[in-house]
Design a protein around this motif. Structure first.
Motif, PDB file in Angstrom:
ATOM      1  N   SER A  95       5.697   9.613 -19.209  1.00 11.72           N
ATOM      2  CA  SER A  95       4.584   8.663 -19.911  1.00 11.72           C
ATOM      3  C   SER A  95       3.966   7.231 -19.458  1.00 11.72           C
ATOM      4  O   SER A  95       4.983   6.996 -17.857  1.00 11.72           O
ATOM      5  N   ALA A  96       3.280   7.296 -19.529  1.00 12.73           N
ATOM      6  CA  ALA A  96       2.746   5.891 -18.839  1.00 12.73           C
ATOM      7  C   ALA A  96       3.458   4.584 -18.703  1.00 12.73           C
ATOM      8  O   ALA A  96       3.685   3.695 -17.580  1.00 12.73           O
ATOM      9  N   ARG A  97       4.551   4.545 -20.573  1.00 11.25           N
ATOM     10  CA  ARG A  97       6.055   3.677 -20.496  1.00 11.25           C
ATOM     11  C   ARG A  97       6.543   3.891 -18.774  1.00 11.25           C
ATOM     12  O   ARG A  97       7.131   2.428 -18.378  1.00 11.25           O
ATOM     13  N   VAL A  98       7.070   4.852 -18.878  1.00 12.38           N
ATOM     14  CA  VAL A  98       8.154   5.507 -17.562  1.00 12.38           C
ATOM     15  C   VAL A  98       7.590   5.106 -16.262  1.00 12.38           C
ATOM     16  O   VAL A  98       8.519   4.206 -15.120  1.00 12.38           O
ATOM     17  N   VAL A  99       5.850   5.027 -16.011  1.00  7.22           N
ATOM     18  CA  VAL A  99       5.890   4.907 -14.520  1.00  7.22           C
ATOM     19  C   VAL A  99       5.545   3.523 -14.938  1.00  7.22           C
ATOM     20  O   VAL A  99       5.953   3.252 -13.313  1.00  7.22           O
ATOM     21  N   LEU A 100       5.510   2.967 -15.654  1.00  7.71           N
ATOM     22  CA  LEU A 100       4.794   0.896 -15.530  1.00  7.71           C
ATOM     23  C   LEU A 100       6.617   0.802 -15.645  1.00  7.71           C
ATOM     24  O   LEU A 100       7.004   0.250 -14.216  1.00  7.71           O
ATOM     25  N   ALA A 101       7.636   1.212 -15.777  1.00 12.73           N
ATOM     26  CA  ALA A 101       9.558   0.524 -16.068  1.00 12.73           C
ATOM     27  C   ALA A 101       9.591   1.125 -13.414  1.00 12.73           C
ATOM     28  O   ALA A 101      10.238   0.633 -13.008  1.00 12.73           O
ATOM     29  N   GLU A 102       9.312   2.662 -13.432  1.00 10.84           N
ATOM     30  CA  GLU A 102       9.851   2.645 -12.653  1.00 10.84           C
ATOM     31  C   GLU A 102       8.297   1.825 -10.985  1.00 10.84           C
ATOM     32  O   GLU A 102       9.078   1.540 -10.338  1.00 10.84           O
ATOM     33  N   ALA A 103       7.538   1.586 -11.612  1.00  9.13           N
ATOM     34  CA  ALA A 103       6.874   0.433 -11.117  1.00  9.13           C
ATOM     35  C   ALA A 103       7.559  -1.147 -11.063  1.00  9.13           C
ATOM     36  O   ALA A 103       7.247  -1.770  -9.332  1.00  9.13           O
ATOM     37  N   VAL A 104       8.146  -1.074 -11.718  1.00  9.07           N
ATOM     38  CA  VAL A 104       9.324  -2.453 -12.010  1.00  9.07           C
ATOM     39  C   VAL A 104       9.633  -2.432 -11.249  1.00  9.07           C
ATOM     40  O   VAL A 104      10.339  -3.381 -10.189  1.00  9.07           O
ATOM     41  N   ALA A 105      10.668  -1.262 -11.054  1.00  6.90           N
ATOM     42  CA  ALA A 105      12.007  -1.225  -9.830  1.00  6.90           C
ATOM     43  C   ALA A 105      11.937  -1.545  -8.301  1.00  6.90           C
ATOM     44  O   ALA A 105      12.285  -1.560  -7.988  1.00  6.90           O
ATOM     45  N   ALA A 106      10.347  -0.570  -8.272  1.00  6.04           N
ATOM     46  CA  ALA A 106       9.302  -0.746  -6.663  1.00  6.04           C
ATOM     47  C   ALA A 106       9.225  -1.744  -6.783  1.00  6.04           C
ATOM     48  O   ALA A 106       8.666  -2.128  -5.235  1.00  6.04           O
ATOM     49  N   GLY A 107       9.136  -3.599  -6.891  1.00  6.31           N
ATOM     50  CA  GLY A 107       8.979  -4.301  -7.454  1.00  6.31           C
ATOM     51  C   GLY A 107       7.177  -4.337  -7.042  1.00  6.31           C
ATOM     52  O   GLY A 107       6.909  -5.081  -6.407  1.00  6.31           O
ATOM     53  N   LEU A 108       7.216  -3.420  -8.406  1.00  4.92           N
ATOM     54  CA  LEU A 108       5.378  -4.046  -8.085  1.00  4.92           C
ATOM     55  C   LEU A 108       5.312  -5.072  -9.160  1.00  4.92           C
ATOM     56  O   LEU A 108       6.137  -5.042 -10.524  1.00  4.92           O
ATOM     57  N   ASP A 109       4.192  -5.466  -9.761  1.00  7.09           N
ATOM     58  CA  ASP A 109       3.924  -5.849 -11.363  1.00  7.09           C
ATOM     59  C   ASP A 109       3.710  -5.679 -11.707  1.00  7.09           C
ATOM     60  O   ASP A 109       2.579  -4.146 -11.955  1.00  7.09           O
ATOM     61  N   PRO A 110       4.277  -5.127 -12.513  1.00  9.11           N
ATOM     62  CA  PRO A 110       3.744  -4.068 -14.125  1.00  9.11           C
ATOM     63  C   PRO A 110       2.650  -4.483 -14.529  1.00  9.11           C
ATOM     64  O   PRO A 110       1.555  -3.752 -14.468  1.00  9.11           O
ATOM     65  N   PRO A 148       0.856  -1.278   0.224  1.00 10.48           N
ATOM     66  CA  PRO A 148       0.444   0.056   0.301  1.00 10.48           C
ATOM     67  C   PRO A 148       0.991   1.214   0.166  1.00 10.48           C
ATOM     68  O   PRO A 148       0.622   2.208  -0.941  1.00 10.48           O
ATOM     69  N   ALA A 149       1.944   1.223   0.722  1.00 10.14           N
ATOM     70  CA  ALA A 149       2.693   2.556   1.369  1.00 10.14           C
ATOM     71  C   ALA A 149       3.084   2.884  -0.814  1.00 10.14           C
ATOM     72  O   ALA A 149       3.776   3.973  -1.105  1.00 10.14           O
ATOM     73  N   VAL A 150       3.938   1.789  -1.488  1.00 11.34           N
ATOM     74  CA  VAL A 150       4.775   1.950  -2.472  1.00 11.34           C
ATOM     75  C   VAL A 150       3.577   2.371  -3.291  1.00 11.34           C
ATOM     76  O   VAL A 150       4.244   3.201  -4.707  1.00 11.34           O
ATOM     77  N   LEU A 151       2.260   1.911  -3.298  1.00 12.37           N
ATOM     78  CA  LEU A 151       1.557   2.410  -4.201  1.00 12.37           C
ATOM     79  C   LEU A 151       0.832   3.377  -4.128  1.00 12.37           C
ATOM     80  O   LEU A 151       0.590   4.528  -4.941  1.00 12.37           O
ATOM     81  N   VAL A 152       1.078   3.727  -2.949  1.00 11.73           N
ATOM     82  CA  VAL A 152       0.984   5.220  -2.392  1.00 11.73           C
ATOM     83  C   VAL A 152       1.869   6.419  -3.238  1.00 11.73           C
ATOM     84  O   VAL A 152       1.340   7.336  -4.103  1.00 11.73           O
TER      85      VAL A 152
END
Length: 391
Positions: free
Chosen positions: A72-87, A57-61
């Protein structure tokens, strides 16, 4: 939050051009240790996410709070991967927020127009959601490129000018040759300290207080504003404004008559009825109206009776009228096909101050040549794109 297993949705293009923007006022709320709710309060749409793994929850917030349109949305998803989230799961979240209207799209041009300084961007971040929700990507840039002239530094005109500038309109000029009196002061407009000053200068200061970046100059010589707002009590009767239709300048009446706020009609020459159409319609309903109206707009020296009342009214009426006029002006500038006060007026009366719409259709006998609704002819809702000068 789970991994998407079905076919990919098509409404969210994960490209370099798409830049997701989540208004910073959107509530991000915790429901227990494993569920996050985005929006969904006060009847607005929202999305509930969960169950989430511990720590997510904290990471997603943090990821959602970072959706400021700058990436861009592509960069956001790349950052999600780096943060350990499932893209794929994050993509599901973005699509869900988009479907319920919480996540907006902003263009690079919008961001450039909103980011002159950190202070300007901070103010723009609060205005961007309304502009983007109403007209989509690019709307903020178009507002910044628009010019509005407010005719009359009245208790309606000055607050309206300030709100227009704060809402993103790039050039707002208030035109008035008078001097401020004690009766002109109003919340958001002229102040008691302005008494005795030229109205135009005092009005410019009122706009500058809320939007220091706004251009307060008149339109360049030989150019027309995108909208002229008439705030005198009986502006619709003033022969000085008779040439507006021929000059193809869009104009909006926004004033207070007695204790009645009046917004409209919004006149787009060649596409809607004109101010004279309204007068002809009123005369058809009341043959005595021309005699009465002649006394309302004749010069003060020619009046035998008491002088016509200025555009005052109570603070509530003036403020409500200015806010209502703001919505109509922005609808026109944003390119909406038919704002509410097209061929109509909105009247606001105490105590509730809720707008009541009265139709003022194009008159078949008027020389403006616009046909009434229902009569075959050119489309009256074919607006030019905002940012394009009429005429």
């Amino acid at each position: 939050m789970h991994r998407r297993t079905g076919p990919a949705a098509t409404l969210w293009p994960v490209t370099e051009s798409h830049r997701p923007f989540l208004p910073r006022t959107t509530p991000l709320l915790r429901l227990g240790p494993a569920t996050l709710q985005v929006g969904g309060v006060d009847g607005d749409p929202g999305v509930r996410l969960g169950p989430l793994a511990p720590g997510l929850p904290a990471v997603l917030v943090a990821l959602l709070r970072g959706l400021d349109g700058g990436r861009s949305a592509r960069v956001v998803l790349a950052e999600a991967v780096a943060a350990g989230l499932d893209p794929d799961a994050v993509d599901d979240v973005l699509r869900a927020l988009q479907r319920c209207g919480r996540l907006l799209e902003v263009s690079p041009e919008d961001l450039l127009a909103a980011a002159h300084t950190p202070a300007v961007r901070a103010r723009a971040d609060l205005e961007l959601p309304a502009a983007l929700a109403a007209a989509g990507p690019g709307s903020w840039r178009l507002r910044r490129a628009s010019t509005v002239v407010v005719e009359g530094a009245t208790r309606v005109g000055v607050p309206l000018a300030a709100m227009l500038a704060a809402s993103g309109v790039g050039r707002v000029h208030v035109r008035d040759r008078g001097t401020v009196t004690a009766a002109d002061t109003v919340v958001g407009g002229l102040t008691a300290a302005d008494e005795g000053r030229p109205r135009s200068l005092a009005a410019a200061d009122a706009v500058r207080r809320v939007a220091p970046e706004a251009d307060l100059r008149p339109p360049p010589p030989g150019t027309a504003p995108h909208l002229l707002v008439l705030t005198r009590p009986w502006a619709a009767l003033d022969p000085v404004h008779a040439g507006l239709h021929g000059a193809r300048v869009p104009h909006l009446v926004a004033t207070v008559r007695g204790e009645v706020g009046v917004v409209g009609p919004l006149v787009v020459p060649g596409r809607t009825g004109c101010l004279r159409c309204g007068e002809m319609t009123r005369t058809a309903a009341d043959p005595g109206w021309p005699e009465l109206s002649a006394q309302l707009h004749e010069p003060p020296a020619a009046r035998s009776g008491p002088p016509a009342a200025p555009a005052t009214g109570s603070t509530g009426v003036c403020t409500a009228t200015a806010v209502t006029a703001l919505t109509q002006a922005l609808a026109h500038l944003d390119g909406q096909a038919s704002p509410t006060c097209t061929d109509a007026v909105l009247e606001l009366r105490v105590p509730d101050l809720l707008p009541v719409r009265r139709t003022w259709p194009a008159h078949p006998g008027c020389s403006c040549g616009v046909l009434p609704a229902g009569v075959p002819g050119p489309s009256r809702h074919d607006r030019r794109a905002p940012g394009t000068l009429e005429g």
